[in-house]
Design a protein around this motif. Structure first.
Motif, short mmCIF file in Angstrom:
data_model
loop_
_atom_site.label_atom_id
_atom_site.label_comp_id
_atom_site.label_asym_id
_atom_site.label_seq_id
_atom_site.Cartn_x
_atom_site.Cartn_y
_atom_site.Cartn_z
N LYS A 1 39.79 28.61 -48.07
CA LYS A 1 38.51 28.64 -48.77
C LYS A 1 38.62 28.47 -50.29
O LYS A 1 37.69 27.98 -50.91
CB LYS A 1 37.78 29.96 -48.48
CG LYS A 1 37.36 30.10 -47.05
CD LYS A 1 36.37 29.01 -46.69
CE LYS A 1 35.91 29.12 -45.26
NZ LYS A 1 35.02 28.05 -44.87
N VAL A 2 39.73 28.89 -50.88
CA VAL A 2 39.86 28.89 -52.33
C VAL A 2 40.69 27.70 -52.77
O VAL A 2 41.80 27.51 -52.30
CB VAL A 2 40.51 30.20 -52.82
CG1 VAL A 2 40.78 30.15 -54.32
CG2 VAL A 2 39.64 31.39 -52.48
N SER B 1 40.25 35.18 -57.22
CA SER B 1 39.58 33.90 -57.40
C SER B 1 38.35 33.77 -56.51
O SER B 1 37.30 33.28 -56.93
CB SER B 1 40.55 32.75 -57.14
OG SER B 1 41.61 32.78 -58.05
N ALA B 2 38.48 34.23 -55.26
CA ALA B 2 37.35 34.18 -54.33
C ALA B 2 36.22 35.09 -54.82
O ALA B 2 35.04 34.70 -54.79
CB ALA B 2 37.79 34.60 -52.93
N ARG B 3 36.57 36.27 -55.28
CA ARG B 3 35.54 37.18 -55.79
C ARG B 3 34.83 36.58 -56.99
O ARG B 3 33.61 36.68 -57.14
CB ARG B 3 36.17 38.51 -56.18
CG ARG B 3 36.58 39.34 -54.98
CD ARG B 3 37.29 40.60 -55.42
NE ARG B 3 37.63 41.44 -54.28
CZ ARG B 3 38.38 42.52 -54.37
NH1 ARG B 3 38.87 42.90 -55.54
NH2 ARG B 3 38.64 43.22 -53.29
N ARG B 4 35.59 35.95 -57.87
CA ARG B 4 35.03 35.34 -59.07
C ARG B 4 34.09 34.18 -58.69
O ARG B 4 33.04 34.00 -59.29
CB ARG B 4 36.19 34.83 -59.91
CG ARG B 4 36.01 34.92 -61.36
CD ARG B 4 37.29 34.47 -62.04
NE ARG B 4 36.99 33.74 -63.22
CZ ARG B 4 36.80 34.29 -64.40
NH1 ARG B 4 36.91 35.57 -64.55
NH2 ARG B 4 36.50 33.55 -65.42
N ALA B 5 34.51 33.39 -57.72
CA ALA B 5 33.75 32.20 -57.33
C ALA B 5 32.47 32.55 -56.59
O ALA B 5 31.53 31.76 -56.57
CB ALA B 5 34.62 31.30 -56.47
N THR B 6 32.42 33.73 -55.98
CA THR B 6 31.24 34.09 -55.19
C THR B 6 30.30 35.06 -55.91
O THR B 6 29.44 35.66 -55.28
CB THR B 6 31.66 34.69 -53.84
OG1 THR B 6 32.48 35.84 -54.06
CG2 THR B 6 32.42 33.68 -53.00
N ARG B 7 30.49 35.16 -57.23
CA ARG B 7 29.57 36.01 -58.00
C ARG B 7 28.16 35.43 -57.93
O ARG B 7 27.97 34.23 -57.76
CB ARG B 7 30.00 36.05 -59.47
CG ARG B 7 31.20 36.89 -59.72
CD ARG B 7 31.68 36.76 -61.15
NE ARG B 7 30.64 36.67 -62.14
CZ ARG B 7 30.20 37.68 -62.91
NH1 ARG B 7 30.74 38.86 -62.79
NH2 ARG B 7 29.25 37.50 -63.78
N ARG B 8 27.20 36.30 -58.09
CA ARG B 8 25.80 35.85 -58.09
C ARG B 8 25.58 34.83 -59.20
O ARG B 8 26.14 34.95 -60.28
CB ARG B 8 24.88 37.04 -58.32
CG ARG B 8 24.87 38.02 -57.17
CD ARG B 8 24.08 39.24 -57.49
NE ARG B 8 22.85 38.92 -58.21
CZ ARG B 8 21.73 39.59 -58.12
NH1 ARG B 8 21.67 40.65 -57.35
NH2 ARG B 8 20.66 39.24 -58.81
N SER B 9 24.78 33.84 -58.93
CA SER B 9 24.55 32.78 -59.91
C SER B 9 23.80 33.28 -61.14
O SER B 9 23.91 32.69 -62.21
CB SER B 9 23.79 31.62 -59.27
OG SER B 9 22.54 32.07 -58.78
N LEU C 1 41.62 32.88 -46.88
CA LEU C 1 41.42 32.66 -48.32
C LEU C 1 42.10 31.37 -48.78
O LEU C 1 41.56 30.65 -49.61
CB LEU C 1 41.95 33.85 -49.12
CG LEU C 1 41.15 35.14 -49.01
CD1 LEU C 1 41.88 36.28 -49.72
CD2 LEU C 1 39.75 34.96 -49.58
#
Length: 67
Positions: free
Chosen positions: A54-55, A9-17, A51
């Motif tokens: 943060k998530v 979830s954290a990786r998904r949320a921090t993808r480049r815009s 995490l």
């Protein structure tokens, strides 16, 4: 399992815009690579705690929680 959900979830949320948008997660199969990664290399407890802070896990818009 929790660590895999949080990390994915954290990786998904921090993808480049400007990255191509991802569709909704429709299956637990989405988490399988992260589960396998964490079985081989577990996260330190302190990072899992980070995490958790943060998530924010929440249902997708238009979906209702069953709890």
């Amino acid at each position: 399992m929790e660590a895999a959900f949080l990390l994915a979830s954290a990786r998904r949320a921090t993808r480049r815009s400007d990255a191509m948008p991802l569709g909704p997660i429709r299956s637990l199969h989405y988490f399988l690579p992260v589960i396998e990664e964490l079985l081989a290399n577990p996260l330190p407890d302190s990072y899992v705690a980070y995490l958790r802070r943060k998530v924010t896990l929440r249902p997708a818009p238009g979906r209702h929680s069953v709890l």
